[in-house]
Design an enzyme around this catalytic site. Structure first.
Site, mmCIF file in Angstrom:
data_model
loop_
_atom_site.group_PDB
_atom_site.id
_atom_site.type_symbol
_atom_site.label_atom_id
_atom_site.label_comp_id
_atom_site.label_asym_id
_atom_site.label_seq_id
_atom_site.Cartn_x
_atom_site.Cartn_y
_atom_site.Cartn_z
ATOM 1 N N CYS A 91 47.078 48.382 41.057
ATOM 2 C CA CYS A 91 45.943 47.745 40.380
ATOM 3 C C CYS A 91 45.488 46.447 41.027
ATOM 4 O O CYS A 91 44.360 46.004 40.782
ATOM 5 C CB CYS A 91 46.288 47.473 38.918
ATOM 6 S SG CYS A 91 46.616 48.962 37.960
ATOM 7 N N HIS A 359 38.059 49.447 34.709
ATOM 8 C CA HIS A 359 39.026 49.000 35.710
ATOM 9 C C HIS A 359 39.051 49.987 36.875
ATOM 10 O O HIS A 359 39.858 50.915 36.891
ATOM 11 C CB HIS A 359 40.394 48.908 35.030
ATOM 12 C CG HIS A 359 41.552 48.573 35.907
ATOM 13 N ND1 HIS A 359 41.449 47.950 37.132
ATOM 14 C CD2 HIS A 359 42.897 48.785 35.721
ATOM 15 C CE1 HIS A 359 42.662 47.797 37.661
ATOM 16 N NE2 HIS A 359 43.545 48.294 36.824
ATOM 17 N N CYS A 389 48.376 42.520 36.446
ATOM 18 C CA CYS A 389 49.634 43.256 36.379
ATOM 19 C C CYS A 389 49.522 44.457 37.301
ATOM 20 O O CYS A 389 48.412 44.884 37.650
ATOM 21 C CB CYS A 389 49.927 43.689 34.951
ATOM 22 S SG CYS A 389 48.649 44.728 34.192
#
Length: 403
Positions: A91, A359, A389
């Site tokens: 991510c 996202h 994160c």
């Protein structure tokens, strides 16, 4: 001997819905190329001067495989001398691209880099690359692997966040995103995306649900309760690592978790010398970067130690930061961040986040850098910290200072 690394520009595509969305007809290479071309045109870049294009991308298979970065460089009609590097830190891939480019400039490995990323989640499904930590039984058993949704609910359980807490956060994210778009806070950075016939197909984030209320969220069932409690029973795996909890409180669902979307973003990073030679004015300097590994079971707590580490490297404390971009992978992540550091919600994700807008994995970190920079300029503030994160237990952070 080191030199300063500056941000000269930051742009992004709008986020398209990951299912039946407006960007679905484009490949990752095509979307990347449009963003890269826009960056070149609006800064009148001589791409022979670009040392490298570092491009984050998480699911590197099929049309997102084969060093997508180099393919995007060629598709954008950059000089053949411009190389490309595809990277994957899950991510935080887009942020890691920015951090790598920054540290290359600081180390005088080159004077100009483009960093960013892309993810076409509607075309290349998340997890289709068969990550070892999820599919290798020996590794999964030894690390107490559970899916991220279970980790998010474990995080909410550990830090005491209720269903109302995470839902209220999600409603606020939607309100802030709606307000940001209505007040044109993203206009400086948005690239209007066109199809192959050069017709504009998307010019604003299309995942947002501004009509969201506590009542509408209250009707949603927890997304990870079944896989946690019944089959395959991931709660038991997590509780082997965290036996202090009797059970996991399942509070996350589609409405308070990050949206699955398509998108791309890029940041132009260079030295003072690069700016002087190209007549480009720096908008910010990159003060410090960090990355760190954390427990792979709870997985999502990385922003806490990554932020402590980057603050230490910059010689700063949390009160020195004016605004924060904390990726809203799940509502429990920014809630934990605020509680841990004692930060008022008015300083965090002031224009909404991934719960409202989505996202796009490999692009998000670069998008958040651009959002933070735009907000610093709009609000006439000085410093911003961006953090995410990361799957399998990592965290990454970056501090920038407006010029």
């Amino acid at each position: 001997m080191s030199q300063e690394a500056y941000i000269f520009d930051a742009i992004r595509s709008p986020r398209g819905k990951g299912k039946n969305g407006s960007l679905n007809e484009l490949t990752a290479v095509s979307l990347s190329a449009q963003v890269l071309s826009t960056l070149k045109e609006r800064n009148n870049l001589d791409t022979t001067k670009i040392e490298d294009v570092i491009w984050g991308n998480v699911t590197q298979v099929g049309e997102q495989g084969g060093c997508l970065a180099r393919s995007a460089v060629l598709a954008a009609n950059y000089s053949e001398s411009t190389p490309g590097l595809s990277i994957n830190r899950f991510c935080a891939s887009g942020l890691e691209a920015v951090n790598l480019a920054s540290n290359q400039v600081k180390g005088q490995a080159g004077n100009a880099y483009i960093a960013g990323g892309v993810e076409m989640m509607s075309r290349v499904p998340m997890g289709s690359d068969g990550a070892a930590i999820a599919v290798d039984p020996n590794l999964a058993l030894n690390t107490h692997f559970v899916p991220q949704g279970i980790s998010a609910d474990l995080m909410a359980t550990k830090y005491g966040f209720s269903r109302d807490d995470v839902d209220a956060y999600a409603v606020e994210s939607q309100k802030r995103a709606k307000n940001a778009w209505e007040n044109q806070r993203f206009q400086q950075s948005i690239v209007k995306i066109s199809d192959q016939n050069e017709l504009i197909i998307l010019d604003e984030d299309e995942y947002m649900r501004p009509e969201t209320t506590m009542q509408s969220l209250g009707g949603l069932e927890p997304s990870f309760k079944m896989m946690g409690e019944v089959m395959p029973g991931f709660d038991n795996v997590a509780l082997l690592k965290y036996p202090e909890f009797e059970k996991i409180n399942h509070v996350h669902h589609a409405g308070n978790s990050s949206g699955i979307v398509d998108g791309a973003a890029c940041v132009l990073i260079g030295s003072k010398e690069f700016g002087e030679k190209t007549n480009l004015k720096p908008r910010a300097r990159i003060l410090a970067t960090s990355k760190i590994g954390t427990d792979p079971t709870i997985m999502l707590t990385g922003p806490l130690p990554a932020t402590e580490k980057v603050l230490d490297k910059a010689g700063m404390n949390i009160k020195d930061i004016d605004i924060f971009e904390v990726n809203e992978a799940f509502a429990a992540v920014p809630l934990t961040f605020m509680d841990h550091f004692g930060i008022d919600h008015q300083k965090i994700n002031v224009n909404g986040g991934a719960i409202a807008m989505g996202h796009p994995l490999g692009a998000t970190g670069a998008m958040l850098i651009g959002t933070a920079l735009d907000e610093l300029e709009r609000s006439n503030q000085s410093t911003a910290l961006t953090t995410l994160c990361i799957a399998s237990g990592m965290g990454a952070s970056t501090i920038i200072e407006r010029i």
